[in-house]
Write a protein that holds these residues in place. Structure first.
Motif, PDB file in Angstrom:
ATOM      1  N   ALA A 148      49.223  36.078  29.576  1.00  0.00           N
ATOM      2  CA  ALA A 148      50.127  38.059  29.657  1.00  0.00           C
ATOM      3  C   ALA A 148      51.065  38.828  30.197  1.00  0.00           C
ATOM      4  CB  ALA A 148      49.208  38.893  29.696  1.00  0.00           C
ATOM      5  N   CYS A 149      51.885  38.358  31.464  1.00  0.00           N
ATOM      6  CA  CYS A 149      53.203  38.459  31.487  1.00  0.00           C
ATOM      7  C   CYS A 149      54.046  37.586  30.849  1.00  0.00           C
ATOM      8  CB  CYS A 149      53.365  38.126  33.014  1.00  0.00           C
ATOM      9  SG  CYS A 149      52.733  39.559  33.678  1.00  0.00           S
ATOM     10  N   ALA A 150      53.708  36.658  30.237  1.00  0.00           N
ATOM     11  CA  ALA A 150      55.290  36.138  29.669  1.00  0.00           C
ATOM     12  C   ALA A 150      54.819  35.959  28.569  1.00  0.00           C
ATOM     13  CB  ALA A 150      54.441  33.873  30.158  1.00  0.00           C
ATOM     14  N   LEU A 151      54.567  36.781  27.492  1.00  0.00           N
ATOM     15  CA  LEU A 151      54.130  36.986  26.167  1.00  0.00           C
ATOM     16  C   LEU A 151      55.320  38.609  26.350  1.00  0.00           C
ATOM     17  CD1 LEU A 151      50.736  36.440  24.855  1.00  0.00           C
ATOM     18  CD2 LEU A 151      52.771  36.041  23.737  1.00  0.00           C
ATOM     19  N   ALA A 152      54.226  39.261  27.796  1.00  0.00           N
ATOM     20  CA  ALA A 152      55.744  40.901  27.308  1.00  0.00           C
ATOM     21  C   ALA A 152      56.859  40.597  27.969  1.00  0.00           C
ATOM     22  CB  ALA A 152      54.948  41.469  28.509  1.00  0.00           C
ATOM     23  N   VAL A 153      57.256  39.891  28.734  1.00  0.00           N
ATOM     24  CA  VAL A 153      58.848  39.281  29.004  1.00  0.00           C
ATOM     25  C   VAL A 153      59.472  38.537  27.496  1.00  0.00           C
ATOM     26  CG1 VAL A 153      60.192  37.738  30.443  1.00  0.00           C
ATOM     27  CG2 VAL A 153      58.018  39.123  31.274  1.00  0.00           C
ATOM     28  N   THR A 154      58.726  37.832  27.145  1.00  0.00           N
ATOM     29  CA  THR A 154      59.515  37.092  26.079  1.00  0.00           C
ATOM     30  C   THR A 154      59.851  38.321  24.698  1.00  0.00           C
ATOM     31  OG1 THR A 154      58.356  35.269  26.773  1.00  0.00           O
ATOM     32  CG2 THR A 154      59.143  35.337  24.055  1.00  0.00           C
ATOM     33  N   LEU A 164      52.541  46.462  28.508  1.00  0.00           N
ATOM     34  CA  LEU A 164      52.125  45.165  29.048  1.00  0.00           C
ATOM     35  C   LEU A 164      50.604  45.908  30.014  1.00  0.00           C
ATOM     36  CD1 LEU A 164      51.074  42.487  30.382  1.00  0.00           C
ATOM     37  CD2 LEU A 164      52.675  42.629  32.423  1.00  0.00           C
ATOM     38  N   ILE A 165      49.282  45.776  29.870  1.00  0.00           N
ATOM     39  CA  ILE A 165      48.531  46.981  29.851  1.00  0.00           C
ATOM     40  C   ILE A 165      47.612  45.668  31.220  1.00  0.00           C
ATOM     41  CG2 ILE A 165      46.434  48.320  29.985  1.00  0.00           C
ATOM     42  CD1 ILE A 165      48.137  49.728  27.419  1.00  0.00           C
ATOM     43  N   ASP A 166      47.005  46.584  32.114  1.00  0.00           N
ATOM     44  CA  ASP A 166      46.811  45.220  33.127  1.00  0.00           C
ATOM     45  C   ASP A 166      44.929  46.388  33.086  1.00  0.00           C
ATOM     46  OD1 ASP A 166      45.299  43.651  35.218  1.00  0.00           O
ATOM     47  OD2 ASP A 166      46.837  44.205  36.910  1.00  0.00           O
ATOM     48  N   ALA A 167      43.881  45.511  32.529  1.00  0.00           N
ATOM     49  CA  ALA A 167      42.927  45.978  32.667  1.00  0.00           C
ATOM     50  C   ALA A 167      42.066  45.203  33.759  1.00  0.00           C
ATOM     51  CB  ALA A 167      41.977  45.782  31.124  1.00  0.00           C
ATOM     52  N   ASP A 168      42.339  44.269  34.394  1.00  0.00           N
ATOM     53  CA  ASP A 168      41.719  42.903  35.443  1.00  0.00           C
ATOM     54  C   ASP A 168      41.621  43.731  36.670  1.00  0.00           C
ATOM     55  OD1 ASP A 168      40.338  41.544  36.562  1.00  0.00           O
ATOM     56  OD2 ASP A 168      41.347  39.722  36.011  1.00  0.00           O
ATOM     57  N   LEU A 244      54.921  46.517  20.760  1.00  0.00           N
ATOM     58  CA  LEU A 244      53.886  44.833  21.262  1.00  0.00           C
ATOM     59  C   LEU A 244      53.095  45.557  21.915  1.00  0.00           C
ATOM     60  CD1 LEU A 244      52.253  42.312  20.797  1.00  0.00           C
ATOM     61  CD2 LEU A 244      54.540  41.119  22.472  1.00  0.00           C
ATOM     62  N   VAL A 245      52.158  45.753  21.524  1.00  0.00           N
ATOM     63  CA  VAL A 245      50.820  45.781  23.970  1.00  0.00           C
ATOM     64  C   VAL A 245      49.958  44.858  23.649  1.00  0.00           C
ATOM     65  CG1 VAL A 245      49.679  46.896  24.368  1.00  0.00           C
ATOM     66  CG2 VAL A 245      50.503  47.788  23.086  1.00  0.00           C
ATOM     67  N   VAL A 246      50.557  44.679  24.929  1.00  0.00           N
ATOM     68  CA  VAL A 246      49.517  43.112  25.755  1.00  0.00           C
ATOM     69  C   VAL A 246      48.855  43.532  26.433  1.00  0.00           C
ATOM     70  CG1 VAL A 246      49.529  40.687  27.090  1.00  0.00           C
ATOM     71  CG2 VAL A 246      51.640  41.201  25.645  1.00  0.00           C
ATOM     72  N   LEU A 247      47.389  42.484  26.805  1.00  0.00           N
ATOM     73  CA  LEU A 247      46.609  43.155  27.274  1.00  0.00           C
ATOM     74  C   LEU A 247      45.236  42.369  28.143  1.00  0.00           C
ATOM     75  CD1 LEU A 247      43.675  45.461  24.527  1.00  0.00           C
ATOM     76  CD2 LEU A 247      45.270  46.576  26.322  1.00  0.00           C
ATOM     77  N   ASP A 248      45.853  42.342  29.627  1.00  0.00           N
ATOM     78  CA  ASP A 248      45.621  41.062  30.551  1.00  0.00           C
ATOM     79  C   ASP A 248      44.437  41.585  31.048  1.00  0.00           C
ATOM     80  OD1 ASP A 248      44.918  39.502  32.097  1.00  0.00           O
ATOM     81  OD2 ASP A 248      45.852  40.710  34.315  1.00  0.00           O
ATOM     82  N   LEU A 249      42.725  41.022  30.533  1.00  0.00           N
ATOM     83  CA  LEU A 249      41.985  41.322  30.305  1.00  0.00           C
ATOM     84  C   LEU A 249      40.549  40.290  30.885  1.00  0.00           C
ATOM     85  CD1 LEU A 249      40.965  41.869  26.641  1.00  0.00           C
ATOM     86  CD2 LEU A 249      41.661  43.641  28.564  1.00  0.00           C
ATOM     87  N   PRO A 250      40.191  41.241  32.218  1.00  0.00           N
ATOM     88  CA  PRO A 250      38.719  39.732  32.783  1.00  0.00           C
ATOM     89  C   PRO A 250      38.017  39.299  32.108  1.00  0.00           C
ATOM     90  CG  PRO A 250      38.085  42.356  33.043  1.00  0.00           C
ATOM     91  CD  PRO A 250      39.137  42.265  32.093  1.00  0.00           C
ATOM     92  N   ARG A 251      37.491  38.058  32.629  1.00  0.00           N
ATOM     93  CA  ARG A 251      36.617  37.560  31.871  1.00  0.00           C
ATOM     94  C   ARG A 251      34.776  37.948  31.770  1.00  0.00           C
ATOM     95  NH1 ARG A 251      34.716  32.855  34.299  1.00  0.00           N
ATOM     96  NH2 ARG A 251      35.163  33.708  36.216  1.00  0.00           N
ATOM     97  N   HIS A 252      34.641  39.107  33.110  1.00  0.00           N
ATOM     98  CA  HIS A 252      33.623  39.260  32.897  1.00  0.00           C
ATOM     99  C   HIS A 252      33.930  41.006  32.094  1.00  0.00           C
ATOM    100  CE1 HIS A 252      31.395  36.195  35.186  1.00  0.00           C
ATOM    101  NE2 HIS A 252      32.096  36.775  35.506  1.00  0.00           N
ATOM    102  N   ARG A 350      58.731  29.303  25.545  1.00  0.00           N
ATOM    103  CA  ARG A 350      58.886  28.246  24.397  1.00  0.00           C
ATOM    104  C   ARG A 350      57.715  28.909  23.584  1.00  0.00           C
ATOM    105  NH1 ARG A 350      60.632  24.079  26.908  1.00  0.00           N
ATOM    106  NH2 ARG A 350      58.760  22.861  26.412  1.00  0.00           N
ATOM    107  N   PHE A 351      56.394  28.382  24.268  1.00  0.00           N
ATOM    108  CA  PHE A 351      54.414  28.958  23.746  1.00  0.00           C
ATOM    109  C   PHE A 351      54.943  30.419  23.016  1.00  0.00           C
ATOM    110  CE2 PHE A 351      50.491  31.044  24.083  1.00  0.00           C
ATOM    111  CZ  PHE A 351      50.307  30.017  22.617  1.00  0.00           C
ATOM    112  N   CYS A 352      55.807  31.528  24.048  1.00  0.00           N
ATOM    113  CA  CYS A 352      55.310  32.721  23.721  1.00  0.00           C
ATOM    114  C   CYS A 352      56.535  33.534  22.781  1.00  0.00           C
ATOM    115  CB  CYS A 352      55.784  34.178  24.402  1.00  0.00           C
ATOM    116  SG  CYS A 352      54.758  33.450  26.143  1.00  0.00           S
ATOM    117  N   SER A 353      57.523  32.283  22.631  1.00  0.00           N
ATOM    118  CA  SER A 353      58.078  32.173  21.517  1.00  0.00           C
ATOM    119  C   SER A 353      57.907  32.533  20.121  1.00  0.00           C
ATOM    120  CB  SER A 353      59.442  31.912  21.203  1.00  0.00           C
ATOM    121  OG  SER A 353      60.415  32.659  22.343  1.00  0.00           O
TER     122      SER A 353
END
Length: 371
Positions: A148-154, A164-168, A244-252, A350-353
């Motif tokens: 999530a961080c790498a996507l936002a930074v890239t 970037l929103i931390d939902a965890d 772009l909005v990136v959400l970092d979500l918990p597994r539960h 590279r993946f994020c780009s």
């Protein structure tokens, strides 16, 4: 309050900064003006002849009363035209909507809440809502927060407007992962009481902005839950801002995380190439698919027994978004305050780009939203 004009308008006048209202119905005009004022917009009202083409084309939003629909039908197609019906029993209004090129045909007061939001969007200068990407881990320690961080930074590094929103609440805080724990700005406890419509521009201005992106994380307090209404309001505000909005979500997925996931366009499920991780990820995927149609697998390789990424994605019944190779030096970088994705030639970046190039329109054509 603006006064409707009954005479022919001059050929040249300044482009409107708020919605353009076209109707000779004084009651409808007054109602629409009040909605505009409530949404913070400064409308322009015309009740005479159709407006000059320059006004029609430049207004951020055009509200056409059905009484003038036929007279405006020849002005040319453009986005952001709404037709206000005057008679629920008049089925021909839909024909006039097609002739006008209207995006929607509305009837008040039933559509008032929706219209108020649309006017407020226009007042904030919103064109396209943000692409919203939710990132989840298939098991604990899968690396969802890192991705999530790498996507936002890239995205921010390439000039995209990014939040970037931390939902965890148990993730340790994305501001720490970004090396921005001490950067001034609001955190979740400051926004836990948010309800209704929140300005995307004001939200972004109040948040920490490290690495050319805005981020909403947790502080070190004991607050571990966010009301679902607050999560919905904040994510909706972020989306209205565009980019772009990136959400970092918990597994539960708790109620708040579920509200965030429902507003996502795409989900990335990070799965290490391991049998147990695949089994755990299957449960996470089942819960996420109940709220999000476009969920994709991101497989961390290599695994201990050589499981193929395509096999893992097929087993999870997900589209494969790609593979993530191990990035040497990542842990040391984070400890030194360099966020994931900061190595432009590393596997993460590279993946994020590649993902962003596929998922988002070219920068020149993208709607930037309110700055």
């Amino acid at each position: 309050m603006s006064t409707p004009t009954t005479e022919h308008e001059p050929a040249e006048r300044p482009a409107p900064t708020g919605p353009l209202i076209l109707t000779a119905d004084e009651a409808l005009a007054d109602h629409l003006v009040r909605l505009c004022v409530a949404a913070g917009a400064d409308p322009q009202v015309l009740s005479g002849a159709p407006p000059p083409r320059s006004l029609w084309e430049s207004a951020p939003l055009v509200l056409v009363g059905d009484d003038l629909a036929e007279r405006c039908a020849g002005l040319g197609r453009r986005p952001g035209v709404l037709l206000l019906g005057l008679d629920l029993d008049d089925g021909s209004v839909w024909v006039r909507g097609v002739q006008l090129g209207a995006e929607h045909v509305l009837f008040l007061p039933d559509a008032q809440a929706w219209l108020l939001d649309r006017i407020a969007d226009a007042a904030e200068g919103i064109e396209l809502p943000a692409l919203t990407v939710a990132v989840l881990g298939g098991r604990g320690g899968a690396g969802a927060s890192t991705l999530a961080c790498a996507l936002a930074v890239t995205a921010a590094r390439t000039g995209r407007q990014t939040m970037l929103i931390d939902a965890d609440p148990l993730g340790g805080g994305l501001d720490v992962l970004l090396g921005a724990e001490h950067v001034a700005g609001l955190r979740w406890p400051d926004l836990a009481g948010s309800r209704g419509r929140v300005s995307g521009t004001e939200l972004a201005g109040a948040l920490p902005a490290p690495h050319r992106l805005t981020t909403l994380s947790w502080d070190r307090s004991d607050l571990l839950t966010i009301p679902p209404e607050a999560m919905r309001s904040v994510v909706a505000a972020a989306r209205r801002r565009g980019g772009l909005v990136v959400l970092d979500l918990p597994r539960h997925l708790d109620a708040a995380a579920g509200q965030a996931l429902e507003q996502a366009d795409t989900g990335l499920l990070v799965v290490p190439a391991e049998l147990r991780a695949m089994a755990a990820a299957d449960r996470v995927a089942a819960a996420a698919r109940m709220r999000l149609a476009d969920l994709r697998a991101v497989v961390r390789v290599p695994g201990p027994v050589g499981l193929a990424s395509t096999e893992i994605a097929r087993g999870l019944r997900l589209r494969l978004a790609g593979e993530l190779l191990r990035e040497p030096g990542l842990s040391v970088d984070v400890e030194r305050g360099a966020p994931p994705g900061s190595r432009e030639r590393g596997p993460l970046a590279r993946f994020c780009s590649s993902f962003l190039d596929e998922a988002m329109p070219p920068l020149a054509a993208a709607g930037g939203g309110a700055q």
